[in-house]
Design a protein around this motif. Structure first.
Motif, PDB file in Angstrom:
ATOM      1  N   LEU A  32     -14.538  -3.664  -9.940  1.00 51.07           N
ATOM      2  CA  LEU A  32     -13.010  -3.679  -9.934  1.00 51.07           C
ATOM      3  C   LEU A  32     -12.345  -5.325  -9.420  1.00 51.07           C
ATOM      4  O   LEU A  32     -11.525  -5.711  -9.907  1.00 51.07           O
ATOM      5  CB  LEU A  32     -12.576  -2.800  -8.880  1.00 51.07           C
ATOM      6  CG  LEU A  32     -12.629  -1.252  -9.350  1.00 51.07           C
ATOM      7  CD1 LEU A  32     -12.372  -0.308  -8.454  1.00 51.07           C
ATOM      8  CD2 LEU A  32     -12.334  -0.994 -10.761  1.00 51.07           C
ATOM      9  N   ASN A  33     -13.157  -5.845  -8.359  1.00 50.16           N
ATOM     10  CA  ASN A  33     -12.639  -7.263  -8.042  1.00 50.16           C
ATOM     11  C   ASN A  33     -13.078  -8.505  -8.772  1.00 50.16           C
ATOM     12  O   ASN A  33     -12.592  -9.486  -8.821  1.00 50.16           O
ATOM     13  CB  ASN A  33     -13.258  -7.293  -6.382  1.00 50.16           C
ATOM     14  CG  ASN A  33     -12.731  -6.296  -5.316  1.00 50.16           C
ATOM     15  OD1 ASN A  33     -11.642  -5.787  -5.573  1.00 50.16           O
ATOM     16  ND2 ASN A  33     -13.680  -5.778  -4.451  1.00 50.16           N
ATOM     17  N   ASN A  37      -9.960  -7.347 -15.219  1.00 52.89           N
ATOM     18  CA  ASN A  37      -8.864  -8.130 -15.117  1.00 52.89           C
ATOM     19  C   ASN A  37      -7.566  -7.368 -14.986  1.00 52.89           C
ATOM     20  O   ASN A  37      -7.314  -6.767 -16.013  1.00 52.89           O
ATOM     21  CB  ASN A  37      -8.740  -9.016 -16.171  1.00 52.89           C
ATOM     22  CG  ASN A  37      -7.462  -9.961 -16.180  1.00 52.89           C
ATOM     23  OD1 ASN A  37      -6.739  -9.977 -15.521  1.00 52.89           O
ATOM     24  ND2 ASN A  37      -7.739 -11.137 -17.036  1.00 52.89           N
ATOM     25  N   GLN A  38      -6.785  -7.258 -13.855  1.00 54.53           N
ATOM     26  CA  GLN A  38      -5.679  -6.608 -13.763  1.00 54.53           C
ATOM     27  C   GLN A  38      -4.481  -6.704 -14.840  1.00 54.53           C
ATOM     28  O   GLN A  38      -3.639  -6.026 -15.010  1.00 54.53           O
ATOM     29  CB  GLN A  38      -4.997  -6.943 -12.405  1.00 54.53           C
ATOM     30  CG  GLN A  38      -5.764  -6.125 -11.158  1.00 54.53           C
ATOM     31  CD  GLN A  38      -5.331  -4.885 -11.147  1.00 54.53           C
ATOM     32  OE1 GLN A  38      -4.755  -4.197 -11.873  1.00 54.53           O
ATOM     33  NE2 GLN A  38      -6.034  -4.307 -10.257  1.00 54.53           N
ATOM     34  N   ASP A  39      -4.492  -7.878 -15.471  1.00 55.96           N
ATOM     35  CA  ASP A  39      -3.716  -8.267 -16.645  1.00 55.96           C
ATOM     36  C   ASP A  39      -4.150  -7.893 -18.067  1.00 55.96           C
ATOM     37  O   ASP A  39      -3.790  -8.152 -19.283  1.00 55.96           O
ATOM     38  CB  ASP A  39      -3.315  -9.813 -16.695  1.00 55.96           C
ATOM     39  CG  ASP A  39      -2.775 -10.022 -15.557  1.00 55.96           C
ATOM     40  OD1 ASP A  39      -2.054  -9.565 -14.884  1.00 55.96           O
ATOM     41  OD2 ASP A  39      -2.797 -11.270 -15.120  1.00 55.96           O
ATOM     42  N   SER A  40      -5.405  -7.180 -18.010  1.00 62.38           N
ATOM     43  CA  SER A  40      -5.978  -6.918 -19.540  1.00 62.38           C
ATOM     44  C   SER A  40      -5.645  -5.191 -19.606  1.00 62.38           C
ATOM     45  O   SER A  40      -4.995  -4.413 -18.893  1.00 62.38           O
ATOM     46  CB  SER A  40      -7.593  -6.885 -19.199  1.00 62.38           C
ATOM     47  OG  SER A  40      -8.040  -5.942 -18.315  1.00 62.38           O
ATOM     48  N   CYS A  93     -10.568   3.313  -7.874  1.00 63.50           N
ATOM     49  CA  CYS A  93      -9.847   2.798  -9.053  1.00 63.50           C
ATOM     50  C   CYS A  93      -8.134   2.985  -8.680  1.00 63.50           C
ATOM     51  O   CYS A  93      -7.345   2.586  -9.674  1.00 63.50           O
ATOM     52  CB  CYS A  93     -10.076   3.544 -10.506  1.00 63.50           C
ATOM     53  SG  CYS A  93     -11.933   3.207 -10.636  1.00 63.50           S
ATOM     54  N   LEU A  96      -5.286   0.313  -9.529  1.00 60.07           N
ATOM     55  CA  LEU A  96      -5.383  -0.531 -10.961  1.00 60.07           C
ATOM     56  C   LEU A  96      -3.983  -0.437 -11.500  1.00 60.07           C
ATOM     57  O   LEU A  96      -3.299   0.782 -11.297  1.00 60.07           O
ATOM     58  CB  LEU A  96      -6.638  -0.140 -11.729  1.00 60.07           C
ATOM     59  CG  LEU A  96      -7.908  -0.173 -11.473  1.00 60.07           C
ATOM     60  CD1 LEU A  96      -8.842   0.549 -12.114  1.00 60.07           C
ATOM     61  CD2 LEU A  96      -8.201  -1.791 -11.312  1.00 60.07           C
ATOM     62  N   ASN A  97      -3.580  -1.237 -12.262  1.00 60.11           N
ATOM     63  CA  ASN A  97      -2.300  -1.143 -13.001  1.00 60.11           C
ATOM     64  C   ASN A  97      -2.623  -0.153 -14.318  1.00 60.11           C
ATOM     65  O   ASN A  97      -3.514   0.211 -14.611  1.00 60.11           O
ATOM     66  CB  ASN A  97      -1.856  -2.689 -13.655  1.00 60.11           C
ATOM     67  CG  ASN A  97      -2.502  -3.056 -14.935  1.00 60.11           C
ATOM     68  OD1 ASN A  97      -2.883  -2.258 -15.793  1.00 60.11           O
ATOM     69  ND2 ASN A  97      -2.906  -4.324 -15.064  1.00 60.11           N
ATOM     70  N   ILE A 100      -4.740  -0.302 -17.436  1.00 58.81           N
ATOM     71  CA  ILE A 100      -6.368  -0.038 -17.302  1.00 58.81           C
ATOM     72  C   ILE A 100      -6.677   1.480 -17.384  1.00 58.81           C
ATOM     73  O   ILE A 100      -6.071   2.050 -16.436  1.00 58.81           O
ATOM     74  CB  ILE A 100      -6.940  -0.739 -16.328  1.00 58.81           C
ATOM     75  CG1 ILE A 100      -6.627  -2.246 -16.289  1.00 58.81           C
ATOM     76  CG2 ILE A 100      -8.250  -0.280 -16.031  1.00 58.81           C
ATOM     77  CD1 ILE A 100      -7.165  -3.193 -14.917  1.00 58.81           C
TER      78      ILE A 100
END
Length: 167
Positions: A32-33, A37-40, A93, A96-97, A100
């Motif tokens: 996760l880190n 990718n948080q923008d994916s 998790c 997460l945005n 995802i």
């Protein structure tokens, strides 16, 4: 094959093998880190391989015969372990945005086979798993799930080793 519109990113499908050990929890957090990718639009598949119950036969000479109540209790316990493992993994998790996707799967069977079969069936881009760090002797007797998967899967396998604590 569908084309991706300009500027739109196609997400990866990442399978993370989880179990009740600290090593798999560490591997999930590391993934996760460092990988997701948080923008994916990545998709995570959290997989728990629920080991099959041992089969005992009245003919094996062990003298063990289990009543239906005991077998039911063993199955209930196994389901509770699976539920707890998956709940802990889902909680990891939580930050997460929304783009995802996180999916959970509990599959009965030997972890070596289950991880390989699910990864192939879902056509994942990457498998992430923890390493228990067994020494040569233990690995010879118990086998290595991560080694088996690394040798048999067609996709990349990332084996995350939990650092030893310096207490």
């Amino acid at each position: 094959m569908a084309e991706v519109a300009a500027g739109e990113r196609k997400g990866r499908k990442i399978l993370v093998a989880v179990d009740e050990g600290e090593e798999s929890g560490y591997a999930l957090r590391w993934c996760l880190n460092n990988i997701v990718n948080q923008d994916s639009k990545d998709a995570l598949v959290l997989l728990f391989a629920k080991p099959p119950r041992p089969v005992y036969s009245a003919l094996d000479g062990s003298g063990y015969l289990f009543s239906a109540d005991i077998l039911e209790t063993m199955e209930r316990y196994s389901n509770e372990v699976a539920d707890q493992v998956m709940e802990k993994a889902k909680n990891s998790c939580a930050g997460l945005n929304d783009d995802i996707k996180v999916e959970t799967k509990v599959v009965n069977g030997d972890p070596r086979d289950v991880i390989c079969q699910v990864a192939e069936r879902l056509n994942v881009d990457l498998v992430v798993m923890g390493s228990h760090g067994y020494g040569l002797i233990k690995r010879a007797f118990l086998g290595s799930v991560s080694n088996h998967c690394a040798q048999n899967l067609k996709c990349p396998v990332l084996i995350v080793k939990k650092p030893k604590s310096h207490d």
